[in-house]
Enzyme design. Structure first.
Site, PDB file in Angstrom:
ATOM      1  N   GLU A  97       1.096  -1.003  -0.259  1.00  0.00           N
ATOM      2  CA  GLU A  97      -0.433  -0.053  -0.006  1.00  0.00           C
ATOM      3  C   GLU A  97       0.901   1.002   0.559  1.00  0.00           C
ATOM      4  O   GLU A  97       0.832   2.042  -0.461  1.00  0.00           O
ATOM      5  CB  GLU A  97      -1.248   0.039   1.030  1.00  0.00           C
ATOM      6  CG  GLU A  97      -2.004  -0.811   1.054  1.00  0.00           C
ATOM      7  CD  GLU A  97      -2.469  -1.198   0.097  1.00  0.00           C
ATOM      8  OE1 GLU A  97      -2.755  -0.409  -0.573  1.00  0.00           O
ATOM      9  OE2 GLU A  97      -3.815  -2.034   0.223  1.00  0.00           O
ATOM     10  N   ARG A 145      -0.248   3.990  -3.356  1.00  0.00           N
ATOM     11  CA  ARG A 145      -0.730   5.201  -2.527  1.00  0.00           C
ATOM     12  C   ARG A 145       0.464   5.908  -2.998  1.00  0.00           C
ATOM     13  O   ARG A 145       0.299   7.089  -3.599  1.00  0.00           O
ATOM     14  CB  ARG A 145      -1.266   4.862  -1.263  1.00  0.00           C
ATOM     15  CG  ARG A 145      -2.435   3.408  -1.588  1.00  0.00           C
ATOM     16  CD  ARG A 145      -3.062   3.584  -0.123  1.00  0.00           C
ATOM     17  NE  ARG A 145      -4.117   2.716  -0.665  1.00  0.00           N
ATOM     18  CZ  ARG A 145      -5.392   2.542   0.233  1.00  0.00           C
ATOM     19  NH1 ARG A 145      -5.981   3.454   0.506  1.00  0.00           N
ATOM     20  NH2 ARG A 145      -6.253   1.251  -0.297  1.00  0.00           N
ATOM     21  N   THR A 205      -1.417   0.831 -11.227  1.00  0.00           N
ATOM     22  CA  THR A 205      -2.679  -0.372  -9.871  1.00  0.00           C
ATOM     23  C   THR A 205      -3.914   0.812  -8.786  1.00  0.00           C
ATOM     24  O   THR A 205      -4.899   0.602  -9.227  1.00  0.00           O
ATOM     25  CB  THR A 205      -2.097  -1.290  -8.797  1.00  0.00           C
ATOM     26  OG1 THR A 205      -3.843  -2.257  -9.321  1.00  0.00           O
ATOM     27  CG2 THR A 205      -1.663  -1.178  -7.464  1.00  0.00           C
ATOM     28  N   ASP A 240      -3.985  -9.619  -8.294  1.00  0.00           N
ATOM     29  CA  ASP A 240      -4.776  -9.281  -9.741  1.00  0.00           C
ATOM     30  C   ASP A 240      -3.619  -8.427  -9.995  1.00  0.00           C
ATOM     31  O   ASP A 240      -3.255  -7.997 -11.044  1.00  0.00           O
ATOM     32  CB  ASP A 240      -5.720  -8.235  -8.669  1.00  0.00           C
ATOM     33  CG  ASP A 240      -5.726  -7.186  -7.626  1.00  0.00           C
ATOM     34  OD1 ASP A 240      -4.712  -8.247  -6.860  1.00  0.00           O
ATOM     35  OD2 ASP A 240      -6.513  -6.910  -7.503  1.00  0.00           O
ATOM     36  N   GLU A 285     -12.503  -1.286  -9.986  1.00  0.00           N
ATOM     37  CA  GLU A 285     -12.171  -1.809 -11.024  1.00  0.00           C
ATOM     38  C   GLU A 285     -12.983  -1.955 -12.617  1.00  0.00           C
ATOM     39  O   GLU A 285     -12.757  -2.235 -13.591  1.00  0.00           O
ATOM     40  CB  GLU A 285     -12.013  -3.027 -10.663  1.00  0.00           C
ATOM     41  CG  GLU A 285     -10.955  -3.459  -9.863  1.00  0.00           C
ATOM     42  CD  GLU A 285     -10.928  -2.503  -8.463  1.00  0.00           C
ATOM     43  OE1 GLU A 285      -9.929  -2.412  -7.583  1.00  0.00           O
ATOM     44  OE2 GLU A 285     -12.322  -2.390  -8.107  1.00  0.00           O
TER      45      GLU A 285
END
Length: 690
Positions: A321, A325, A682, A450, A597
């Site tokens: 993360e 981010r 992502t 993913d 998504e």
């Protein structure tokens, strides 16, 4: 309710249909105290006038002298007396119009058409003809300028008929210049512009690809020129998304500035991701893209003065993360603005993240700013070790220090040496052992794996096609997905399909798909173009349609976290569709976390196909979110998409970074964050391709 056309017959207060100067009209107008729409009187002694469709207004005394032929009531038009249509009667109707106009001039060329000052119909039509000629000359002159009112009308109304083949149109320099001219005043009018206009212009041009370069083929389809109505509709939707973002941003700014998140119902704060102001960093590039320049400047000033990564050297930081981010947000915002402090902060953070690699090739899931407090690990989550390559590669490009890219790409090399029962598909949990062989596991493209598959493709893109290993690993995975993971409806429909969880042992499929897996439609669409695989585009559309239908068939119009279908055969390659609810609600996880998504794949498919239906799908989804998730402070997720008002009082930072950005981009012009100029990480942070 009685049709007023039919009620004219036999109603004393209504006006006769054919002529006011027949016996019916005369009797009514001669009766004492009668009042009719066909009679006009200013005083009791004034003349009465009668209206004739051919003669205009005449004194009633003159009309009475004409003694018109008596017309019986039965001759008046009525549905019951309509004669059946014949070819002759059909042809006669338009001809009768011209015949009537001819009689107007033959019988009374000086017809009075009203008022104290009279004008004949011939004079009026002559005047109209002169005005029409003047207007036509002005229109023809205006066609020389495609941006004039006449030019726009001609482009909108005549242009589509001049096309041959598909209605595609590349936005030319003039169109983009017009967009730019319209854009900057919009910024200033909303009082979001910086004090320096040159700064605003630089950001504007970077968002539209300034300084980018790639030798790869272009994958965005040329867009057809919009009609005026289409443009107005798109811009109305664009403003609605922008207003929604501003509403949420102001709520965060008021209640949780400097914290990771605001709780959108209660107004409390959450610090789930290090307490470093995750929303501020995650939203930086979205602020630039949407034109919130003053808000961006305020956020950068906070980062310059208040963002500290080493306040607690023992604090366990989530590697995954923190990378997507914070580091992704800082790098992207630097690419779009050129603010040096953002690159400096990104490099400082990367120095701490390197501590995760001190015990081996795979980074540990938790890392500390002080390396002596970072523990080793034996098992790793595939998505966590395989989702840092894009950010570290870009940082090496910007700083000239290859260590970041080398560390990240060593992970891919180690994974390539492993053996899996399904070629190219890995389990969610892996060990750092190049001789590992994985059998009897379930493979998905959802949670835990993913973004690894996403980054295989995007690492090849950011390296301008020079990373054969990433490309080969991605294509191997896509081949196995096509062969083993696809489940289709037992109705035989080719409109939608899903990517379930496939067993590596017996190849059976569990027809269950998570919202996180809906991103893969976009990856398949890009694969189809880059590698000339039309079957990937077909599957991309089918998978994205399934994700969209999970939204449409929920009570709130929002998609669940996990939707499940009942298999209709032993191996799960076919599934049953519930006629009322589409997916099986009881066995599904029905919370909605404001995830991006589905809209991500819808946006990519729109940019690659130019099909407007994807904009309409996006708008339907956005309106559902507006109705069901908007609060007085911001936007809240739901505990159950089939129970309106079930707020979970959460709004993660990716709502600003991803969800609202994708909604905005699908209604923007195609040069804004073009797929040919940027690759998005992502967390939807655009990285410039150089």
């Amino acid at each position: 309710m009685t049709d007023p056309t039919y009620s004219r017959q036999g109603n004393d207060s209504s006006r006769p249909l054919l002529n006011d100067n027949d016996d019916y009209a005369s009797n009514r107008n001669n009766s004492s105290g009668s009042s009719s729409p066909s009679s006009i009187s200013s005083t009791s002694s004034s003349k009465r006038w009668i209206s004739d469709p051919e003669k205009g207004l005449e004194p009633r005394s003159f009309a009475e002298k004409q003694q018109p032929a008596r017309i019986t009531t039965s001759a008046r038009w009525s549905p019951s007396f309509s004669s059946p249509a014949t070819p002759a009667s059909v042809l006669a109707k338009p001809l009768s119009v011209f015949t009537s106009l001819r009689r107007v001039f033959q019988r009374n060329p000086a017809t009075v058409i009203g008022g104290r000052y009279t004008v004949s119909l011939r004079q009026l039509l002559g005047l109209l003809a002169a005005l029409t000629t003047i207007s036509l000359l002005g229109f023809i002159n205006g066609l020389r300028d495609s941006r004039s009112a006449a030019g726009l009308w001609a482009r909108d109304m005549i242009g589509p008929f001049m096309h041959r083949g598909p209605l595609t149109y590349i936005y030319d320099a003039a169109a983009l210049a017009e967009e730019r001219a319209n854009y900057l005043p919009l910024r200033y009018g909303l009082a979001h512009a910086p004090t320096d206009e040159a700064v605003a212009l630089e950001r504007y041009e970077r968002v539209r690809g300034k300084g980018t370069h790639t030798s790869l083929k272009k994958i965005q389809t040329p867009m057809r020129r919009e009609t005026r109505m289409e443009r107005e509709e798109r811009e109305r939707r664009l403003r609605a998304v922008r207003d929604g973002f501003e509403h949420a941003w102001q709520g965060y700014r008021k209640y949780a500035w400097g914290h990771d998140e605001v709780k959108p119902v209660s107004g409390w704060v959450r610090d789930s991701f290090n307490g470093w102001g995750a929303t501020i960093v995650d939203a930086l590039d979205t602020l630039i893209i949407m034109g919130f320049d003053r808000e961006f400047d305020e956020a950068v000033e906070w980062i310059r003065t208040s963002l500290k990564f080493d306040q607690d050297p023992k604090r366990q930081l989530p590697f995954f993360e923190t990378g997507i981010r914070y580091m992704g947000g800082l790098l992207s915002a630097y690419d779009l603005s050129g603010e040096k402090v953002l690159l400096e902060k990104a490099e400082e953070l990367a120095g701490y993240l390197l501590n995760a690699f001190q015990h081996g090739t795979f980074p540990t899931g938790l890392v500390t700013s002080d390396p002596k407090y970072t523990s080793s690990a034996r098992w790793f989550v595939l998505a966590e070790v395989g989702t840092i390559q894009l950010e570290f590669t870009r940082l090496s490009q910007l700083t000239g220090k290859p260590v970041y890219a080398q560390k990240a790409l060593d992970v891919f090399r180690a994974l390539a040496d492993m053996t899996t029962e399904l070629p190219g598909l890995f389990p969610g949990d892996i060990k750092e052992d190049p001789d590992s062989t994985y059998t009897n596991y379930h493979a998905t493209v959802g949670s835990g794996v993913d973004s690894f598959y996403e980054y295989l493709l995007k690492e090849w893109i950011i390296q301008d096609g020079n990373d054969d290993l990433s490309r080969d690993m991605f294509l191997s995975a896509v081949d196995s997905i096509q062969n083993y993971m696809v489940s289709r409806p037992d109705t035989g429909s080719q409109e939608y399909a899903m990517l379930g969880a496939v067993s590596s042992k017996d190849k059976s499929i569990n027809p269950q798909m998570g919202h996180l897996a809906c991103f893969f439609g976009g990856s398949l669409a890009m694969s189809s173009s880059y590698f000339d695989r039309p079957e990937d585009l077909t599957l991309a559309k089918q998978v994205t349609e399934t994700c969209f239908l999970s939204y449409r068939h929920s009570v709130t119009g929002l998609g669940p976290e996990m939707f499940t279908f009942e298999p209709s055969n032993a191996d799960g390659t076919k599934f049953k569709v519930n006629a009322d609810t589409f997916y099986h609600r009881r066995s599904s996880s029905t919370e909605y976390l404001l995830r991006p998504e589905t809209i991500e794949s819808v946006w990519i498919l729109y940019r690659m196909t130019g099909e407007k239906k994807y904009q309409d799908k996006a708008w339907e989804m956005f309106e559902s979110m507006e109705r069901s998730c908007r609060t007085k402070i911001a936007y809240s997720g739901l505990r159950n998409v089939n129970r309106p008002g079930s707020y979970d009082d959460k709004m993660e930072s990716f709502f600003f970074a991803e969800t609202m950005k994708y909604y905005y981009l699908i209604f923007s012009t195609p040069d804004v964050i073009s797929l040919d100029n940027f690759v998005l990480n992502t967390e939807a942070h655009p990285i410039r391709r150089v």
